[in-house]
Design a protein around this motif. Structure first.
Motif, PDB file in Angstrom:
ATOM      1  N   TYR A 110      56.828  33.008  49.184  1.00  0.00           N
ATOM      2  CA  TYR A 110      56.207  32.607  47.925  1.00  0.00           C
ATOM      3  C   TYR A 110      56.987  33.282  46.786  1.00  0.00           C
ATOM      4  O   TYR A 110      56.581  34.319  46.279  1.00  0.00           O
ATOM      5  CB  TYR A 110      54.738  33.050  47.909  1.00  0.00           C
ATOM      6  CG  TYR A 110      53.835  32.273  46.997  1.00  0.00           C
ATOM      7  CD1 TYR A 110      53.989  32.306  45.629  1.00  0.00           C
ATOM      8  CD2 TYR A 110      52.794  31.514  47.509  1.00  0.00           C
ATOM      9  CE1 TYR A 110      53.153  31.605  44.784  1.00  0.00           C
ATOM     10  CE2 TYR A 110      51.947  30.810  46.682  1.00  0.00           C
ATOM     11  CZ  TYR A 110      52.127  30.861  45.324  1.00  0.00           C
ATOM     12  OH  TYR A 110      51.283  30.170  44.496  1.00  0.00           O
ATOM     13  N   PRO A 111      58.119  32.700  46.385  1.00  0.00           N
ATOM     14  CA  PRO A 111      58.981  33.361  45.396  1.00  0.00           C
ATOM     15  C   PRO A 111      58.241  33.722  44.109  1.00  0.00           C
ATOM     16  O   PRO A 111      57.358  32.983  43.657  1.00  0.00           O
ATOM     17  CB  PRO A 111      60.067  32.308  45.125  1.00  0.00           C
ATOM     18  CG  PRO A 111      60.093  31.485  46.377  1.00  0.00           C
ATOM     19  CD  PRO A 111      58.665  31.415  46.839  1.00  0.00           C
ATOM     20  N   LEU A 112      58.607  34.859  43.565  1.00  0.00           N
ATOM     21  CA  LEU A 112      57.967  35.328  42.340  1.00  0.00           C
ATOM     22  C   LEU A 112      58.546  34.541  41.155  1.00  0.00           C
ATOM     23  O   LEU A 112      59.442  35.011  40.450  1.00  0.00           O
ATOM     24  CB  LEU A 112      58.190  36.838  42.168  1.00  0.00           C
ATOM     25  CG  LEU A 112      57.150  37.593  41.360  1.00  0.00           C
ATOM     26  CD1 LEU A 112      57.370  39.091  41.456  1.00  0.00           C
ATOM     27  CD2 LEU A 112      57.096  37.166  39.916  1.00  0.00           C
ATOM     28  N   ILE A 113      58.014  33.352  40.972  1.00  0.00           N
ATOM     29  CA  ILE A 113      58.457  32.460  39.902  1.00  0.00           C
ATOM     30  C   ILE A 113      57.251  32.131  39.044  1.00  0.00           C
ATOM     31  O   ILE A 113      56.329  31.436  39.498  1.00  0.00           O
ATOM     32  CB  ILE A 113      59.077  31.164  40.466  1.00  0.00           C
ATOM     33  CG1 ILE A 113      60.281  31.492  41.352  1.00  0.00           C
ATOM     34  CG2 ILE A 113      59.474  30.227  39.332  1.00  0.00           C
ATOM     35  CD1 ILE A 113      60.870  30.296  42.060  1.00  0.00           C
ATOM     36  N   PRO A 114      57.196  32.616  37.808  1.00  0.00           N
ATOM     37  CA  PRO A 114      56.039  32.336  36.942  1.00  0.00           C
ATOM     38  C   PRO A 114      56.047  30.900  36.440  1.00  0.00           C
ATOM     39  O   PRO A 114      57.070  30.210  36.483  1.00  0.00           O
ATOM     40  CB  PRO A 114      56.217  33.332  35.784  1.00  0.00           C
ATOM     41  CG  PRO A 114      57.696  33.558  35.730  1.00  0.00           C
ATOM     42  CD  PRO A 114      58.183  33.482  37.151  1.00  0.00           C
ATOM     43  N   THR A 115      54.881  30.456  35.969  1.00  0.00           N
ATOM     44  CA  THR A 115      54.766  29.119  35.399  1.00  0.00           C
ATOM     45  C   THR A 115      54.903  29.179  33.877  1.00  0.00           C
ATOM     46  O   THR A 115      54.590  30.193  33.251  1.00  0.00           O
ATOM     47  CB  THR A 115      53.408  28.484  35.748  1.00  0.00           C
ATOM     48  OG1 THR A 115      52.358  29.318  35.228  1.00  0.00           O
ATOM     49  CG2 THR A 115      53.246  28.350  37.244  1.00  0.00           C
ATOM     50  N   ARG A 135      47.508  32.023  41.253  1.00  0.00           N
ATOM     51  CA  ARG A 135      48.061  31.032  42.174  1.00  0.00           C
ATOM     52  C   ARG A 135      48.197  31.617  43.587  1.00  0.00           C
ATOM     53  O   ARG A 135      47.921  30.930  44.583  1.00  0.00           O
ATOM     54  CB  ARG A 135      49.415  30.545  41.674  1.00  0.00           C
ATOM     55  CG  ARG A 135      49.333  29.753  40.371  1.00  0.00           C
ATOM     56  CD  ARG A 135      50.645  29.067  40.056  1.00  0.00           C
ATOM     57  NE  ARG A 135      50.922  28.015  41.025  1.00  0.00           N
ATOM     58  CZ  ARG A 135      52.134  27.480  41.206  1.00  0.00           C
ATOM     59  NH1 ARG A 135      53.168  27.913  40.502  1.00  0.00           N
ATOM     60  NH2 ARG A 135      52.316  26.525  42.083  1.00  0.00           N
ATOM     61  N   VAL A 136      48.602  32.870  43.678  1.00  0.00           N
ATOM     62  CA  VAL A 136      48.724  33.509  44.992  1.00  0.00           C
ATOM     63  C   VAL A 136      47.350  33.638  45.643  1.00  0.00           C
ATOM     64  O   VAL A 136      47.177  33.357  46.831  1.00  0.00           O
ATOM     65  CB  VAL A 136      49.399  34.886  44.863  1.00  0.00           C
ATOM     66  CG1 VAL A 136      49.354  35.643  46.193  1.00  0.00           C
ATOM     67  CG2 VAL A 136      50.845  34.738  44.410  1.00  0.00           C
ATOM     68  N   LEU A 152      41.152  32.032  47.532  1.00  0.00           N
ATOM     69  CA  LEU A 152      40.379  32.727  46.500  1.00  0.00           C
ATOM     70  C   LEU A 152      40.717  32.141  45.123  1.00  0.00           C
ATOM     71  O   LEU A 152      41.328  32.797  44.283  1.00  0.00           O
ATOM     72  CB  LEU A 152      40.667  34.233  46.531  1.00  0.00           C
ATOM     73  CG  LEU A 152      40.152  34.990  47.754  1.00  0.00           C
ATOM     74  CD1 LEU A 152      40.717  36.406  47.784  1.00  0.00           C
ATOM     75  CD2 LEU A 152      38.627  35.021  47.778  1.00  0.00           C
ATOM     76  N   GLN A 153      40.320  30.904  44.904  1.00  0.00           N
ATOM     77  CA  GLN A 153      40.543  30.264  43.617  1.00  0.00           C
ATOM     78  C   GLN A 153      39.855  31.072  42.516  1.00  0.00           C
ATOM     79  O   GLN A 153      38.693  31.447  42.637  1.00  0.00           O
ATOM     80  CB  GLN A 153      39.979  28.837  43.637  1.00  0.00           C
ATOM     81  CG  GLN A 153      40.160  28.074  42.342  1.00  0.00           C
ATOM     82  CD  GLN A 153      41.614  27.673  42.113  1.00  0.00           C
ATOM     83  OE1 GLN A 153      42.301  27.273  43.043  1.00  0.00           O
ATOM     84  NE2 GLN A 153      42.047  27.774  40.872  1.00  0.00           N
ATOM     85  N   TYR A 193      44.613  28.601  35.217  1.00  0.00           N
ATOM     86  CA  TYR A 193      44.990  27.359  34.568  1.00  0.00           C
ATOM     87  C   TYR A 193      45.212  26.299  35.649  1.00  0.00           C
ATOM     88  O   TYR A 193      45.930  26.521  36.608  1.00  0.00           O
ATOM     89  CB  TYR A 193      46.255  27.552  33.744  1.00  0.00           C
ATOM     90  CG  TYR A 193      46.707  26.298  33.029  1.00  0.00           C
ATOM     91  CD1 TYR A 193      46.257  25.992  31.749  1.00  0.00           C
ATOM     92  CD2 TYR A 193      47.596  25.405  33.645  1.00  0.00           C
ATOM     93  CE1 TYR A 193      46.654  24.839  31.109  1.00  0.00           C
ATOM     94  CE2 TYR A 193      48.004  24.251  33.004  1.00  0.00           C
ATOM     95  CZ  TYR A 193      47.533  23.966  31.735  1.00  0.00           C
ATOM     96  OH  TYR A 193      47.932  22.821  31.106  1.00  0.00           O
ATOM     97  N   VAL A 194      44.596  25.143  35.464  1.00  0.00           N
ATOM     98  CA  VAL A 194      44.765  24.030  36.406  1.00  0.00           C
ATOM     99  C   VAL A 194      45.308  22.833  35.640  1.00  0.00           C
ATOM    100  O   VAL A 194      44.709  22.391  34.660  1.00  0.00           O
ATOM    101  CB  VAL A 194      43.435  23.663  37.078  1.00  0.00           C
ATOM    102  CG1 VAL A 194      43.624  22.496  38.041  1.00  0.00           C
ATOM    103  CG2 VAL A 194      42.853  24.876  37.835  1.00  0.00           C
TER     104      VAL A 194
END
Length: 202
Positions: A163-168, A186-187, A193-194, A199-200
């Motif tokens: 799960y690369p540490l890539i922000p949105t 997201r993780v 655990l939503q 942000y969706v």
């Protein structure tokens, strides 16, 4: 009438290693501290992670690390020593629901991919894989060489999620903390655990 506990409480293992991204570690700890579904968190920081915390968060030393990361004393996050191979999370008999390594250095990835179990983080990850529990490796490196890519393949084949540490950016984060929080959301959603404030899209 006394309030009832959440139907599905979770015990998590969270680790941080010596890659850049201490802000994301802090955001993840803050999120699980507030989540009533999370009962216990065993937190492990490597020596190299401590150095990154000092450089990126200006938090120095090992003692009282969790309260200094959170700004408050935690009721559920227990700090573990990475040298303590006899800790609870080193055994498959200790019930955990998932393990997240954020950030995950290439050195830690290599140790996990090849089952070296040289310290508590690697041993806990090895246990997570052998017990077929979710293991999320938030790798942080660029560019990637062939060894890195092969180790990611090995770890994924063993059952880990890379799960690369890539922000949105589509959520237009107002600052670095908001960016880190969204990634933590997201993780956590990935392991079931939503988060209510995530942000969706759409």
């Amino acid at each position: 009438m006394p309030s009832q506990p959440p139907a599905a409480t979770k015990t998590l293992t969270i680790a941080a290693t010596g890659a850049s991204g201490a802000l994301f570690t802090r955001a993840l700890l803050q999120a699980v501290e507030k989540d009533a579904r999370v009962k216990t968190v065993n937190f492990i920081a490597s020596d190299n992670a401590l150095r990154v915390f000092a450089e990126e968060l200006e938090i120095k030393g090992r003692s009282d690390l969790v309260p200094r990361m959170l700004g408050v004393k935690s009721k559920k996050i227990r700090q573990q020593n990475n040298d303590d191979i006899g800790a609870n999370v080193a055994s498959g008999s200790y019930p955990t629901d998932a393990m997240i390594i954020l950030p995950c250095s290439m050195g830690t990835l290599a140790g996990i991919a090849h089952g070296l179990a040289r310290n508590l983080i690697e041993r806990a990850a090895d246990v997570t894989l052998k017990e077929k529990r979710p293991l999320v490796l938030c790798v942080r490196e660029t560019p990637l060489n062939r060894v890195h890519i092969r180790n990611m393949d090995w770890a994924a084949e063993a059952g880990a999620t890379i799960y690369p540490l890539i922000p949105t950016f589509y959520n237009l984060p107002k600052d670095f903390d908001a960016m880190a929080h969204q990634f933590a959301c997201r993780v956590l959603a990935f392991i079931g655990l939503q988060q209510d404030d995530a942000y969706v899209w759409g």
